[in-house]
Each structure stands twice: as C-alpha cells, then as structure tokens.
Design a protein around this motif. Structure first.
Motif: not given
Ligand SMILES: [Fe+2]
Ligand SMILES: [Fe+2]
Length: 177
Positions: A40-49
């Motif tokens: 979940c954290a990795d996905i959000l880092r990709g979408r909202y760096p």
C-alpha cells in the motif's frame, strides 16, 4: 491499548506482522499485514511521490488489526495507536480508511476483493446519502479516498516491494518535522 511513541518500538511491532493475517481467506485478504502495508505504501509513493504522510498512512493503515481492534473498529484503534508518533494527519487518514471504503461503495461501481466485500457489511455497509455528503466535505476526504484505492490494490500475493528498512529513515524524517 498499544500506542507507539518511538520509531524503534513501532518498527518492531510492524515487522512482527510478517505472517499475520486480518482473518483467514476468504474472510481475510490473501497477503499478510506486513506485505499489505508495504504494498500500500509503495503504491502511494508511486502515485503521490510528494506526500510522505499519505504514504506512511498507507503503510500503517491496518495496524489496528494487530493492536487488538476487532474488524469494524480497526480503523479507529489503529488511528489512536499511531497518533502519538505519526501525528494527527496520518492518524486521521488511518481512521478514515474504512469510511472511505463505505463512501466508494456508495458512490461508484467499486470493485472489492472478496474479503473486503464480506467485511463491508460488518463495517456499516455502504454510506447513506447524508453520510456521503458529510464524508466528502471533510478536509482529508481526497487523501482518504486515495489511500483506500491503494489499499484495494495492495493485495497481490508475492509482489516484490521495498521492505520495512526502506521506510524507517523516511519515518524518522517525517516524525522529526
Ligand atoms: Fe483496513
Ligand atoms: Fe488494508
């Protein structure tokens, strides 16, 4: 109830989620809570760096399952567990993630995993129109919805993502602010 006050204690508890499931499938999701938070954290880092707070909220959003919260209550339990260390924004986003699911289920054709669909009923089911209006007016509604979308995408068995060690320096940076 457990509440984290330092990064080391948090990291130890979070690492212990390896192999811990919210509930056995199909009642629970097929990835353990450590993998789920990291995905979940990795996905959000990709979408909202640029939004580390949102990424960290994604990392810890289901920690309520591990600190004694029963399912309908795990968002609130998790929020209070992380508030002293991570602050109000991360805690509030954690606290909103079940409401965001109920919101999305009410406002769009929202595809849920089998486990999420089953737990939705126990969590209050889809929002009423009044609840939808109130939720959408909240200051963190957009971020809470972003978290919940990443939550649903973070259930892939075997997906390789950066481990907890990658996040520890970022957590230190965030909580120092
Ligand atoms: Fe959750
Ligand atoms: Fe989740």
């Amino acid at each position: 109830m457990i509440a984290f006050t330092d990064v080391d204690a948090f990291a130890k508890s979070f690492a212990a989620l390896d192999g811990v499931f919210d509930a056995p499938p199909p009642l629970g999701d097929p990835v353990d809570l450590l993998a789920h938070g990291l995905q979940c954290a990795d996905i959000l880092r990709g979408r909202y760096p640029g939004d580390l707070g949102l990424q960290l909220a994604g990392l810890v959003h289901d920690i309520g399952h591990a600190v004694g919260g029963d399912d309908p209550d795990h968002a609130r339990t998790g929020a209070e567990a992380v508030r002293p260390l991570f602050g109000d924004r991360v805690a509030d986003l954690v606290g909103l993630h079940v409401a965001a699911k109920r919101y999305l289920a009410a406002t769009e054709d929202y595809e849920l995993s089998e486990a999420s669909r089953l737990s939705l009923a126990r969590q209050g089911d889809v929002m009423t129109p009044d609840e939808v209006t109130a939720f959408a007016a909240g200051p963190e509604a957009a971020a809470a919805i972003a978290l919940r979308r990443a939550d649903e995408d973070a259930k892939v068995v075997g997906r390789a993502v950066p481990g907890l060690a990658t996040w520890i320096p970022r957590i230190h940076d965030y909580v120092r602010r």
